[in-house]
Design a protein around this motif. Structure first.
Motif, PDB file in Angstrom:
ATOM      1  N   ASP A 126      29.870  23.636   2.649  1.00  0.00           N
ATOM      2  CA  ASP A 126      30.808  23.752   4.285  1.00  0.00           C
ATOM      3  C   ASP A 126      30.322  25.262   4.370  1.00  0.00           C
ATOM      4  OD1 ASP A 126      32.513  22.995   5.936  1.00  0.00           O
ATOM      5  OD2 ASP A 126      34.400  23.377   5.150  1.00  0.00           O
ATOM      6  N   ALA A 127      31.321  25.971   3.199  1.00  0.00           N
ATOM      7  CA  ALA A 127      31.253  27.286   3.540  1.00  0.00           C
ATOM      8  C   ALA A 127      29.854  27.992   4.316  1.00  0.00           C
ATOM      9  CB  ALA A 127      32.206  27.999   2.197  1.00  0.00           C
ATOM     10  N   PHE A 128      29.248  27.240   3.018  1.00  0.00           N
ATOM     11  CA  PHE A 128      27.961  27.754   3.309  1.00  0.00           C
ATOM     12  C   PHE A 128      27.540  27.742   5.173  1.00  0.00           C
ATOM     13  CE2 PHE A 128      23.068  27.400   4.078  1.00  0.00           C
ATOM     14  CZ  PHE A 128      23.050  28.727   3.268  1.00  0.00           C
ATOM     15  N   LEU A 129      27.712  26.088   5.193  1.00  0.00           N
ATOM     16  CA  LEU A 129      27.307  26.016   7.188  1.00  0.00           C
ATOM     17  C   LEU A 129      27.826  26.460   7.653  1.00  0.00           C
ATOM     18  CD1 LEU A 129      26.660  22.100   6.180  1.00  0.00           C
ATOM     19  CD2 LEU A 129      25.154  23.814   6.252  1.00  0.00           C
ATOM     20  N   ASN A 130      29.027  26.866   7.423  1.00  0.00           N
ATOM     21  CA  ASN A 130      30.053  27.591   8.801  1.00  0.00           C
ATOM     22  C   ASN A 130      29.566  29.085   9.021  1.00  0.00           C
ATOM     23  OD1 ASN A 130      31.359  25.597   8.975  1.00  0.00           O
ATOM     24  ND2 ASN A 130      33.233  26.169   7.473  1.00  0.00           N
ATOM     25  N   ALA A 131      28.908  29.453   7.871  1.00  0.00           N
ATOM     26  CA  ALA A 131      28.472  31.263   7.638  1.00  0.00           C
ATOM     27  C   ALA A 131      26.868  31.812   7.923  1.00  0.00           C
ATOM     28  CB  ALA A 131      29.282  31.744   5.972  1.00  0.00           C
ATOM     29  N   ALA A 132      26.237  30.643   7.526  1.00  0.00           N
ATOM     30  CA  ALA A 132      25.038  31.163   7.535  1.00  0.00           C
ATOM     31  C   ALA A 132      24.091  30.787   8.655  1.00  0.00           C
ATOM     32  CB  ALA A 132      24.055  29.755   6.108  1.00  0.00           C
ATOM     33  N   PRO A 133      23.397  32.090   9.008  1.00  0.00           N
ATOM     34  CA  PRO A 133      22.546  31.836  10.236  1.00  0.00           C
ATOM     35  C   PRO A 133      21.523  30.693  10.171  1.00  0.00           C
ATOM     36  CG  PRO A 133      22.208  34.008   8.879  1.00  0.00           C
ATOM     37  CD  PRO A 133      23.187  32.990   8.119  1.00  0.00           C
ATOM     38  N   VAL A 134      21.184  30.294  11.287  1.00  0.00           N
ATOM     39  CA  VAL A 134      20.532  29.393  11.569  1.00  0.00           C
ATOM     40  C   VAL A 134      18.972  28.734  11.173  1.00  0.00           C
ATOM     41  CG1 VAL A 134      19.188  27.859  13.382  1.00  0.00           C
ATOM     42  CG2 VAL A 134      21.933  28.320  13.469  1.00  0.00           C
ATOM     43  N   ALA A 135      18.639  30.695  10.555  1.00  0.00           N
ATOM     44  CA  ALA A 135      17.007  30.435  10.634  1.00  0.00           C
ATOM     45  C   ALA A 135      17.521  30.210   8.988  1.00  0.00           C
ATOM     46  CB  ALA A 135      16.830  31.384  10.469  1.00  0.00           C
ATOM     47  N   MET A 136      18.746  30.105   8.001  1.00  0.00           N
ATOM     48  CA  MET A 136      19.069  30.246   6.915  1.00  0.00           C
ATOM     49  C   MET A 136      18.579  28.706   6.628  1.00  0.00           C
ATOM     50  SD  MET A 136      20.472  33.598   5.387  1.00  0.00           S
ATOM     51  CE  MET A 136      20.451  32.792   3.631  1.00  0.00           C
ATOM     52  N   LEU A 137      19.147  28.060   6.972  1.00  0.00           N
ATOM     53  CA  LEU A 137      19.400  26.719   6.791  1.00  0.00           C
ATOM     54  C   LEU A 137      18.586  25.858   6.699  1.00  0.00           C
ATOM     55  CD1 LEU A 137      21.196  25.283  10.188  1.00  0.00           C
ATOM     56  CD2 LEU A 137      22.425  26.023   7.520  1.00  0.00           C
ATOM     57  N   PRO A 138      19.059  25.100   4.503  1.00  0.00           N
ATOM     58  CA  PRO A 138      17.203  24.693   4.013  1.00  0.00           C
ATOM     59  C   PRO A 138      16.598  23.620   5.013  1.00  0.00           C
ATOM     60  CG  PRO A 138      19.595  24.830   2.392  1.00  0.00           C
ATOM     61  CD  PRO A 138      20.195  25.264   3.856  1.00  0.00           C
ATOM     62  N   ARG A 139      15.648  23.508   5.011  1.00  0.00           N
ATOM     63  CA  ARG A 139      14.556  22.147   5.106  1.00  0.00           C
ATOM     64  C   ARG A 139      15.053  20.735   4.854  1.00  0.00           C
ATOM     65  NH1 ARG A 139       9.145  23.495   4.115  1.00  0.00           N
ATOM     66  NH2 ARG A 139       9.016  21.017   5.773  1.00  0.00           N
ATOM     67  N   ALA A 140      15.559  21.285   3.153  1.00  0.00           N
ATOM     68  CA  ALA A 140      15.790  19.763   3.269  1.00  0.00           C
ATOM     69  C   ALA A 140      16.434  20.072   1.702  1.00  0.00           C
ATOM     70  CB  ALA A 140      14.352  19.230   2.335  1.00  0.00           C
ATOM     71  N   MET A 141      17.520  19.213   1.093  1.00  0.00           N
ATOM     72  CA  MET A 141      18.067  19.473  -0.084  1.00  0.00           C
ATOM     73  C   MET A 141      17.980  18.383  -0.750  1.00  0.00           C
ATOM     74  SD  MET A 141      21.994  20.466   2.268  1.00  0.00           S
ATOM     75  CE  MET A 141      21.717  22.089   3.515  1.00  0.00           C
ATOM     76  N   VAL A 142      18.092  18.110  -1.901  1.00  0.00           N
ATOM     77  CA  VAL A 142      18.446  17.744  -2.605  1.00  0.00           C
ATOM     78  C   VAL A 142      20.104  17.343  -3.370  1.00  0.00           C
ATOM     79  CG1 VAL A 142      17.704  15.911  -4.971  1.00  0.00           C
ATOM     80  CG2 VAL A 142      15.904  17.687  -3.363  1.00  0.00           C
TER      81      VAL A 142
END
Length: 306
Positions: free
Chosen positions: A241-257
């Motif tokens: 939640d903290a990461f998604l609130n603060a990270a630039p869009v370009a840093m969102l992982p394409r996939a998560m496990v």
């Protein structure tokens, strides 16, 4: 969620030195007949019969000689395993292709289908088996590989560092910190029967530095992520939640496990859906998600909703 105390120390390094294992890899190799038997487990079919066969081979080999064991995994990666107190090391020891097989096949497919460098984040890296698996997939198709392995527990991290050194994985950074929603200090509690279940707990006996995921990544020079694997024993929601609130869009992982447990983790999956992630597959303990919606609009929606 456990409370965090403010840290009065400087920001911890995000890279530990990776020395060569002592003694060198091979010192704890199995005798040739046992190694041949262990290798046979790698040809067991998927499904119940294959798991049963691999389990039988595992028991025979482990009873023959005490740990540790120097083995080659995923076709090309070297690891020194201590199966007696870590479930993932035990399962990977024989029939490694059956351990988290669906999740790792999905990551292998991502590697095989893409081009350019592959960036992998292993949060709650344990002894580095996911990192080594993805590295093996990249090497198989000659794709450049960059990774960061985040592991706060010193004893587990020592095994991680040994495995990376044995495999010559100099392209992997090691972050000796816990992940949290904010910077500070947290306490870790060990699980006697399974080192993979070390968790943040206010009653824990070991105090370690904690950082948000975004800080760890930026400190390591990582600005984009192909895949993120996270297994941090219940801290996934506040950390992501903290990461998604603060990270630039370009840093969102394409996939998560993500480890979501046998009961699933509805709050975590709902939060990820706000940022454009959809479930790709669900296994007994894990959920694999892909970034399905337009990341820019999804991130904007998530921040407006927060």
């Amino acid at each position: 969620m456990p409370t965090m105390r403010k840290s009065r120390t400087t920001t911890p390094s995000v890279r530990e030195t990776i020395p060569s294992p002592d003694p060198g890899f091979g010192a704890y190799a199995l005798p040739a007949p046992l190694e041949a038997l262990r290798g046979y487990a790698d040809h067991m079919p998927r499904g119940r019969a294959g798991r049963w066969g691999a389990s039988l081979i595992r028991r025979i080999c482990l009873k023959a000689r005490p740990p540790p064991y120097d083995v080659v995994l995923f076709g090309s990666q070297k690891a020194r395993l201590y199966p007696q107190d870590n479930r993932c090391e035990k399962r990977a020891f024989a029939g490694a292709h059956l351990w988290d097989g669906a999740e790792r096949r999905y990551l292998d497919g991502m590697v095989a289908e893409g081009r350019g460098g592959f960036v992998f984040v292993d949060a709650g890296a344990n002894v580095g088996l996911y990192t080594l698996s993805v590295r093996a997939a990249c090497r198989a198709v000659r794709r450049p590989f960059t990774a960061i392995a985040i592991e706060p527990d010193p004893q587990t991290r020592a095994r991680l560092v040994c495995n990376l050194a044995s495999s010559g994985a100099n392209e992997v950074a090691v972050a000796p910190v816990a992940l949290a929603a904010g910077s500070g200090r947290v306490r870790l509690a060990a699980a006697a029967e399974n080192r993979g279940e070390v968790r943040v707990d206010t009653a824990g006996s070991l105090a370690v530095d904690a950082l948000p995921l975004l800080d760890v990544l930026l400190n390591a020079g990582i600005h984009r992520i192909d895949a993120l694997k996270m297994d941090i024993e219940g801290m996934e929601l506040p950390v992501l939640d903290a990461f998604l609130n603060a990270a630039p869009v370009a840093m969102l992982p394409r996939a998560m496990v993500l480890e979501t447990g046998r009961e699933g983790n509805a709050p975590l999956l709902a939060r990820l859906a706000q940022s454009g992630y959809a479930t790709v597959l669900t296994t007994r303990m894990n959920t694999v998600l892909g970034l399905a919606r337009n990341p820019a609009s999804a991130a904007a929606t998530a921040r407006l909703d927060s």
